[in-house]
Write a protein that holds these residues in place. Structure first.
Motif, PDB file in Angstrom:
ATOM      1  N   THR A 210       5.979   7.672  -0.126  1.00 30.34           N
ATOM      2  CA  THR A 210       7.095   8.606   0.027  1.00 30.34           C
ATOM      3  C   THR A 210       6.650  10.001  -0.354  1.00 30.34           C
ATOM      4  OG1 THR A 210       8.762   6.900  -0.418  1.00 30.34           O
ATOM      5  CG2 THR A 210       9.421   9.187  -0.774  1.00 30.34           C
ATOM      6  N   GLU A 217      13.149  13.820   1.362  1.00 31.15           N
ATOM      7  CA  GLU A 217      12.006  12.926   1.224  1.00 31.15           C
ATOM      8  C   GLU A 217      11.763  12.186   2.519  1.00 31.15           C
ATOM      9  OE1 GLU A 217      13.214  10.391  -2.087  1.00 31.15           O
ATOM     10  OE2 GLU A 217      13.381   8.719  -0.695  1.00 31.15           O
ATOM     11  N   THR A 219       9.615   8.777   4.025  1.00 22.90           N
ATOM     12  CA  THR A 219       8.877   7.554   3.732  1.00 22.90           C
ATOM     13  C   THR A 219       8.241   7.045   5.015  1.00 22.90           C
ATOM     14  OG1 THR A 219      10.339   6.941   1.905  1.00 22.90           O
ATOM     15  CG2 THR A 219       9.049   5.180   2.903  1.00 22.90           C
ATOM     16  N   THR A 235       6.527   7.144  10.645  1.00 24.28           N
ATOM     17  CA  THR A 235       7.847   6.799  10.131  1.00 24.28           C
ATOM     18  C   THR A 235       8.695   6.166  11.230  1.00 24.28           C
ATOM     19  OG1 THR A 235       9.052   8.831  10.702  1.00 24.28           O
ATOM     20  CG2 THR A 235       7.640   8.916   8.746  1.00 24.28           C
TER      21      THR A 235
END
Length: 249
Positions: A210, A217, A219, A235
């Motif tokens: 992350t 944010e 991840t 992602t």
């Protein structure tokens, strides 16, 4: 025995507010690259203005350079410094097991944070007045886990993790010699060989991580570091390129 590299100055201070601050003060009078080390810092700092714990016996040093490249290229020296730190740690320990590099500028040992790098520069526009590469290494002691933010990599020390005891000035010599080798390669061949070597030592490559920036944010799977030094994640939204962030595992 490792020798101090030609062409690099060396000054060791008993105490200073911060080696980065000292770099800014003395840069105008320097004729070439200079390493500054302090046995004690009274106002050490890390990324994003965070306090940096620096117990006596650990390494606190800054390298002052005068790069000729544009700022974005000069900033890639954080990867040069990371490789130099990796090599210095291996040299003083006689082993490479457990050492990894965490994007953008940390050295890990057995999954804990051993060292950090912070770049600061002067000048505006296409030219840099000076570039300061601040480096802190937990040689003999590490901050308690309560001193780091939740979710951050816990600090470790070289001594407690490997049993290797090395004083800061000796470590600085190994670091300076390693940095000079990688700097020569960087100026001669560009970033690509540095990028490849860094990726070969990268922590969590191919794993889910992350990246946090401010209040956002992202991840995803750590795919690579691109030619500009950006973090590249795969992602659910596709490929995402991140120029600056704090990374969490």
């Amino acid at each position: 025995m490792t020798q101090w590299p030609d062409g690099y100055g060396r000054r060791v201070l008993d105490e200073v507010d911060s080696t980065l601050n000292e770099a800014a003060r003395i840069a105008p009078e320097l004729a070439g690259p200079e390493w500054i080390m302090a046995h004690r810092q009274t106002a050490a700092r890390g990324r994003r203005g965070r306090a940096w714990s620096n117990p006596e016996g650990n390494l606190a040093a800054t390298l002052v350079l005068f790069p000729q490249e544009p700022p974005a290229v000069a900033a890639l020296r954080s990867f040069v410094a990371s490789l130099a730190l990796f090599d210095a740690c291996v040299a003083v320990c006689g082993r490479n097991e457990g050492f990894e590099l965490k994007w953008p500028n940390d050295v890990l040992l057995n999954g804990g944070k051993l060292a950090g790098i912070l770049l600061e520069s002067s000048g505006r526009g296409p030219r840099i007045g000076h570039l300061a590469i601040g480096i802190g290494v937990n040689l003999v002691d590490a901050p308690s886990s309560e001193m780091v933010e939740p979710g951050a990599v816990p600090p470790v020390s070289l001594l407690s993790s490997t049993g290797a005891r090395v004083d800061a000035e000796t470590f600085l010599t190994f670091l300076a010699a390693a940095y000079a080798r990688h700097e020569t390669a960087f100026t001669a061949y560009g970033f690509e060989p540095i990028r490849t070597a860094w990726l070969n030592r990268a922590a969590r490559l191919g794993e889910v991580i992350t990246a946090r920036t401010g209040n956002s944010e992202t991840t995803g799977t750590f795919q690579t570091v691109d030619a500009q030094g950006n973090l590249v994640l795969n992602t659910s939204r596709g490929r995402v390129t991140i120029p600056a962030a704090d990374v969490y595992f």
